[in-house]
Design a protein around this motif. Structure first.
Motif: not given
Length: 417
Positions: A107-122
């Motif tokens: 966001d323009k004010d420097g904050t972020y909204d969550d879209i989604g996440h993943i948990e994995t490994s290389l």
């Protein structure tokens, strides 16, 4: 006196978790990734997606942020720029270390909204799982998009020790500040206070009960003892700057031992040359770094031009009162593509903010639109570090040199290692 429990109750406590890195931590992980059909988070317009990578700290069981991509604006199908992340930084050299990848909307004010996440490994991604479905930030079953890894590979890099074992030659150069701001050598308060006693058997941390070496002698001995083992010859080319000779000549790059050969046998040889120079060279000024940097950079440039496997470390010992800051920055920026590292050791209790500025940890040095190719300067505040012992001196002195060495030789694939 308060008990340990009372002190903890009053002041709180701090827990530090330290993890040993894997043997391949210097290798690079090269990633090309994109998002597909990401959730729209902005009311008026599309999202501005960014990826953040976290590794799990095993003992603390928390997530440590290790990398963040650039923001790709106004799209639900972003393609991020190619990422190059050290294997040690990404997963501590452990391919099975849990990773968390968060996709957020900037966001323009420097904050972020969550879209989604993943948990994995290389290891999981390298094994072929290249399309990872993002989990909804609130646990809902609603689709919020997919992260696709179009390419991921590990590029093997040699370590600092590998380069030494394969024939890299480390060349040591020392430059000592002979300016009047240090105080006259006859004054016990001087950083150059001259005392007559046998330095030949002096070792770092010894001589606690007798006459004490001055600050320059302590720095020469301590830091020279840390660096010399990495040199095949054990020799140090020693120079002085800011001194005035009997004929009235002022030099900002003179050979310390008074001969035509600057080579000294290790830190004790430099001590001998330094003590000799104190008797023959008057402290003068001004404090100019640029000439010794330019001279050492010329040696490094010759090594590069001739394809030699040489690397130079310039040790500048100073009280920190520099007068040619702009010229010094220009010389460092020009030398940043050469096989050269500069360790600036600040002695005494002066204001060393100028030295911190030369140490480009937070931001690369730049001048007249030219940006340093890499950070080649390490600043060591000697007085505060020396109080913690030789181990602390070694840690601070060598904090950046191994990475500076590897980053240079990785940029020179034509050299035969």
């Amino acid at each position: 006196m308060m008990s340990k429990e009372q002190a903890m109750s009053k002041f709180g406590s701090m827990v530090i978790h330290i993890e040993q890195r894997g043997v391949n931590s210097n290798d690079d992980v090269i990633i090309e990734a994109r998002g597909v059909k990401l959730a729209k988070k902005d009311t008026f317009g599309k999202s501005d997606p960014v990826l953040m990578f976290f590794r799990k700290q095993l003992e603390a069981a928390n997530w440590v942020k290790v990398h963040q991509t650039e923001v790709v604006k106004k799209t639900l199908n972003p393609t991020w720029k190619k990422m190059v992340i050290k294997l040690g930084r990404l997963c501590n050299g452990d391919l099975f270390r849990p990773l968390r990848i968060e996709c957020k909307d900037w966001d323009k004010d420097g904050t972020y909204d969550d879209i989604g996440h993943i948990e994995t490994s290389l290891n999981e991604i390298l094994s072929g799982r290249r399309e990872l479905v993002l989990l909804h930030p609130k646990g809902k079953s609603k689709s919020v998009g997919t992260i696709v890894f179009d390419s991921i590979e590990i590029r093997k890099n040699l370590s600092f020790i590998d380069y030494l074992q394969k024939g890299m030659r480390m060349n040591l150069v020392a430059a000592i500040d002979f300016t009047q701001s240090n105080g006259m050598p006859t004054d016990p308060a001087s950083l150059h206070f001259r005392q007559n006693f046998d330095f030949s058997q002096l070792q770092p941390g010894m001589n606690q009960g007798g006459p004490q070496p001055n600050q320059y002698q302590k720095a020469i001995l301590s830091i020279g003892s840390v660096l010399t083992p990495y040199s095949q010859t054990g020799r140090i080319d020693a120079f002085g700057f800011g001194g005035k000779f009997a004929n009235g000549e002022i030099s900002h790059n003179f050979i310390l031992n008074g001969s035509t050969n600057p080579g000294c046998e290790g830190p004790h040889g430099v001590l001998e040359a330094y003590n000799m120079a104190l008797n023959n060279v008057a402290l003068w000024g001004p404090t100019i770094f640029s000439q010794v940097i330019r001279a050492t950079a010329s040696l490094a440039n010759d090594a590069r031009a001739q394809g030699r496997l040489d690397y130079y470390v310039l040790l500048i010992i100073t009280d920190g009162v520099i007068t040619d800051m702009r010229e010094t920055i220009a010389e460092i920026v020009r030398a940043s593509s050469l096989p050269l590292s500069i360790v600036i050791v600040g002695v005494g209790n002066a204001d060393f903010r100028a030295m911190d500025m030369l140490d480009g940890d937070d931001e690369r040095l730049a001048i007249d639109g030219q940006v340093a190719a890499r950070d080649i300067v390490q600043f060591v505040p000697f007085s505060s570090v020396a109080s913690r012992g030789i181990e602390a001196i070694a840690e601070e002195t060598l904090r950046e040199i191994p990475e500076q060495v590897t980053s240079y030789f990785q940029s020179q694939p034509q050299l035969n290692f």
